[in-house]
Write an enzyme that holds these catalytic residues in place. Structure first.
Site, PDB file in Angstrom:
ATOM      1  N   SER A  69     -16.162 -47.375 -18.108  1.00  0.00           N
ATOM      2  CA  SER A  69     -15.605 -48.344 -18.915  1.00  0.00           C
ATOM      3  C   SER A  69     -14.631 -48.104 -19.921  1.00  0.00           C
ATOM      4  O   SER A  69     -14.563 -47.226 -20.567  1.00  0.00           O
ATOM      5  CB  SER A  69     -16.802 -49.356 -19.513  1.00  0.00           C
ATOM      6  OG  SER A  69     -16.306 -50.372 -20.427  1.00  0.00           O
ATOM      7  N   TYR A 120     -24.763 -47.643 -24.572  1.00  0.00           N
ATOM      8  CA  TYR A 120     -23.795 -48.193 -23.458  1.00  0.00           C
ATOM      9  C   TYR A 120     -22.661 -47.289 -23.363  1.00  0.00           C
ATOM     10  O   TYR A 120     -22.049 -46.699 -22.542  1.00  0.00           O
ATOM     11  CB  TYR A 120     -23.641 -49.518 -23.160  1.00  0.00           C
ATOM     12  CG  TYR A 120     -22.850 -49.952 -22.070  1.00  0.00           C
ATOM     13  CD1 TYR A 120     -23.138 -49.915 -20.682  1.00  0.00           C
ATOM     14  CD2 TYR A 120     -21.581 -50.301 -22.412  1.00  0.00           C
ATOM     15  CE1 TYR A 120     -22.025 -50.363 -19.837  1.00  0.00           C
ATOM     16  CE2 TYR A 120     -20.524 -50.861 -21.593  1.00  0.00           C
ATOM     17  CZ  TYR A 120     -21.120 -50.733 -20.126  1.00  0.00           C
ATOM     18  OH  TYR A 120     -20.172 -51.291 -19.259  1.00  0.00           O
ATOM     19  N   LYS A 139     -20.956 -44.444 -21.279  1.00  0.00           N
ATOM     20  CA  LYS A 139     -19.550 -44.664 -20.353  1.00  0.00           C
ATOM     21  C   LYS A 139     -18.549 -43.558 -20.733  1.00  0.00           C
ATOM     22  O   LYS A 139     -17.659 -43.017 -20.032  1.00  0.00           O
ATOM     23  CB  LYS A 139     -19.063 -45.894 -20.693  1.00  0.00           C
ATOM     24  CG  LYS A 139     -19.940 -47.289 -20.143  1.00  0.00           C
ATOM     25  CD  LYS A 139     -19.945 -46.988 -18.630  1.00  0.00           C
ATOM     26  CE  LYS A 139     -20.894 -48.178 -17.750  1.00  0.00           C
ATOM     27  NZ  LYS A 139     -20.988 -47.953 -16.541  1.00  0.00           N
TER      28      LYS A 139
HETATM   29  N1  LIG Z   1     -17.528 -56.492 -16.014  1.00  0.00           N
HETATM   30  C1  LIG Z   1     -16.853 -55.868 -17.071  1.00  0.00           C
HETATM   31  O1  LIG Z   1     -16.236 -56.397 -17.592  1.00  0.00           O
HETATM   32  C2  LIG Z   1     -17.200 -54.182 -16.876  1.00  0.00           C
HETATM   33  C3  LIG Z   1     -16.054 -53.497 -17.582  1.00  0.00           C
HETATM   34  C4  LIG Z   1     -16.244 -52.142 -17.757  1.00  0.00           C
HETATM   35  C5  LIG Z   1     -17.167 -51.421 -16.665  1.00  0.00           C
HETATM   36  N2  LIG Z   1     -18.093 -52.248 -16.203  1.00  0.00           N
HETATM   37  C6  LIG Z   1     -18.951 -51.342 -15.389  1.00  0.00           C
HETATM   38  O2  LIG Z   1     -18.702 -51.913 -13.907  1.00  0.00           O
HETATM   39  C7  LIG Z   1     -20.267 -51.618 -13.402  1.00  0.00           C
HETATM   40  C8  LIG Z   1     -20.687 -52.803 -12.468  1.00  0.00           C
HETATM   41  O3  LIG Z   1     -20.423 -53.934 -13.584  1.00  0.00           O
HETATM   42  P1  LIG Z   1     -20.459 -55.581 -13.019  1.00  0.00           P
HETATM   43  O4  LIG Z   1     -19.583 -56.231 -14.384  1.00  0.00           O
HETATM   44  O5  LIG Z   1     -19.693 -55.412 -11.610  1.00  0.00           O
HETATM   45  O6  LIG Z   1     -21.808 -56.248 -13.189  1.00  0.00           O
HETATM   46  P2  LIG Z   1     -22.550 -57.345 -12.254  1.00  0.00           P
HETATM   47  O7  LIG Z   1     -21.423 -58.287 -11.626  1.00  0.00           O
HETATM   48  O8  LIG Z   1     -23.475 -57.731 -13.324  1.00  0.00           O
HETATM   49  O9  LIG Z   1     -23.166 -56.313 -11.090  1.00  0.00           O
HETATM   50  C9  LIG Z   1     -24.039 -55.398 -11.217  1.00  0.00           C
HETATM   51  C10 LIG Z   1     -24.724 -54.800 -10.086  1.00  0.00           C
HETATM   52  O10 LIG Z   1     -25.365 -53.760 -10.166  1.00  0.00           O
HETATM   53  C11 LIG Z   1     -26.899 -54.049  -9.877  1.00  0.00           C
HETATM   54  N3  LIG Z   1     -27.592 -53.338 -10.769  1.00  0.00           N
HETATM   55  C12 LIG Z   1     -28.086 -53.506 -11.961  1.00  0.00           C
HETATM   56  N4  LIG Z   1     -28.920 -52.639 -12.352  1.00  0.00           N
HETATM   57  C13 LIG Z   1     -29.329 -51.812 -11.448  1.00  0.00           C
HETATM   58  C14 LIG Z   1     -29.974 -50.827 -11.183  1.00  0.00           C
HETATM   59  N5  LIG Z   1     -30.686 -50.353 -12.284  1.00  0.00           N
HETATM   60  N6  LIG Z   1     -30.129 -49.938 -10.117  1.00  0.00           N
HETATM   61  C15 LIG Z   1     -29.267 -50.388  -9.151  1.00  0.00           C
HETATM   62  N7  LIG Z   1     -28.505 -51.581  -9.127  1.00  0.00           N
HETATM   63  C16 LIG Z   1     -28.419 -52.322 -10.328  1.00  0.00           C
HETATM   64  C17 LIG Z   1     -26.771 -55.348  -9.649  1.00  0.00           C
HETATM   65  O11 LIG Z   1     -27.710 -56.093  -8.866  1.00  0.00           O
HETATM   66  P3  LIG Z   1     -29.332 -56.140  -9.056  1.00  0.00           P
HETATM   67  O12 LIG Z   1     -29.565 -57.108 -10.023  1.00  0.00           O
HETATM   68  O13 LIG Z   1     -29.809 -56.815  -7.814  1.00  0.00           O
HETATM   69  O14 LIG Z   1     -29.740 -54.925  -9.145  1.00  0.00           O
HETATM   70  C18 LIG Z   1     -25.177 -55.745  -9.187  1.00  0.00           C
HETATM   71  O15 LIG Z   1     -25.319 -55.780  -8.055  1.00  0.00           O
HETATM   72  C19 LIG Z   1     -21.023 -51.220 -14.375  1.00  0.00           C
HETATM   73  O16 LIG Z   1     -20.924 -49.794 -14.158  1.00  0.00           O
HETATM   74  C20 LIG Z   1     -20.348 -51.709 -15.654  1.00  0.00           C
HETATM   75  O17 LIG Z   1     -20.582 -50.774 -16.707  1.00  0.00           O
HETATM   76  C21 LIG Z   1     -17.856 -53.677 -16.157  1.00  0.00           C
END
Ligand SMILES: NC(=O)c1ccc[n+]([C@@H]2O[C@H](COP(=O)([O-])OP(=O)(O)OC[C@H]3O[C@@H](n4cnc5c(N)ncnc54)[C@H](OP(=O)(O)O)[C@@H]3O)[C@@H](O)[C@H]2O)c1
Length: 259
Positions: free
Chosen positions: A145, A158, A162
């Site tokens: 991130s 967090y 990252k």
């Molecule tokens: N969205 C942003 O703005 C953003 C920005 C920078 C980086 N990121 C990074 O992108 C990645 C994905 O985030 P996202 O925004 O796509 O989130 P999201 O839409 O909330 O999806 C998260 C996914 O991870 C699963 N998950 C959560 N906790 C878990 C665990 N302990 N073990 C296995 N699976 C787990 C969730 O399903 P379940 O609930 O069924 O487990 C879901 O499939 C993360 O690494 C996050 O730090 C996101």
């Protein structure tokens, strides 16, 4: 043949039932890979599998909480049993269980953040390595991130996890390069997923965030998926240990204009 072709490859994408992970899984499947859809809840994973199969792709669902070592071991062994040896690993799942000053975080919340976001990637990389060595190479992709690039008040643990992704990427890349295993990282900016909802789901916060971005809009999960395909495929065959920031330009403008 396109260098993005993944025919005959097997990929695991953690946290792929929705959001960024789902987009990554869909892009890998469209390029011909068999993809394991994984998250803590099986139902949503099965829905993604059905949708990929409907498009003509190949996928299987294997639930796994990446913070639990036995479940991570099962994820890898079940992938081998169902689909064969693993060529591509995308360590995407992450958690953020605490919001507030770093010095007030509980030990439990700190350890949960580090175990789920960092230690699990080390477990996974070690577990898939023998397959990749036997196959003559592989690709590991970490999802970090932009929060790891700058101080992130109230999101300290967090953001530390990252930032650790960047160094973990370099370390694994250096250690595994001789086995032709490439390790790269993607650092997204604000993407409109459930995970980041609090940062974009009200008109004022959203407008402020949009105005701060050179490209004038927040990210979509499909802004990230294609970059994972690049790192997973031969298109990036001479790239390792790198982090690609995909953030609509948020990190290229002066901090005063991003407040
Ligand atoms: N969205 C942003 O703005 C953003 C920005 C920078 C980086 N990121 C990074 O992108 C990645 C994905 O985030 P996202 O925004 O796509 O989130 P999201 O839409 O909330 O999806 C998260 C996914 O991870 C699963 N998950 C959560 N906790 C878990 C665990 N302990 N073990 C296995 N699976 C787990 C969730 O399903 P379940 O609930 O069924 O487990 C879901 O499939 C993360 O690494 C996050 O730090 C996101």
């Amino acid at each position: 043949m396109t260098p993005f072709d993944l025919s005959g490859k097997t990929a695991i994408v953690t946290g792929s039932s929705k959001g960024i992970g789902r987009s990554i899984a869909e892009h890998l499947a469209r390029a011909g890979a068999q993809v394991v859809i994984s998250s803590r809840k099986e139902g949503p994973c099965q829905q993604v599998v059905a949708s990929i199969r409907q498009e003509g792709g190949q996928a299987a669902a294997i639930p796994c909480n990446v913070g639990r070592k036995d479940e991570v071991e099962n994820l890898v062994s079940e992938t081998r049993r169902l689909l064969g040896p693993i060529d591509i690993l995308v360590a995407n799942a992450a958690v953020n269980p605490y919001y507030g000053p770093l010095v007030e975080i509980s030990d439990a919340a700190f350890h949960k953040t580090m175990d789920t976001n960092i230690l699990s990637t080390i477990w996974l990389a070690g577990l898939v390595k023998p397959d990749m060595v036997a196959r003559g190479g592989g690709s590991i992709i970490l999802i970090s991130s932009v929060g790891g690039l700058r101080a992130s008040p109230n999101l300290g643990a967090y953001a530390i996890s990252k930032a650790a992704d960047f160094q973990l990427t370099r370390t694994l890349a250096a250690e595994m390069g001789a086995d032709k295993i490439r390790v790269n990282c993607i650092a997204p900016g604000l993407v409109k997923t459930d995970f980041a909802k609090v940062l974009w789901d009200n008109p004022v916060a959203r407008k402020m965030a949009e105005n701060s971005l050179p490209l004038g809009r927040l990210g979509e999960s499909d802004d990230i998926g294609p970059a994972a395909l690049y790192f997973a495929s031969d298109a990036s065959q001479w790239v390792t240990g790198q982090t690609l920031v995909i953030d609509g330009g948020s990190t290229i403008v002066a901090p005063s204009t991003t407040e």
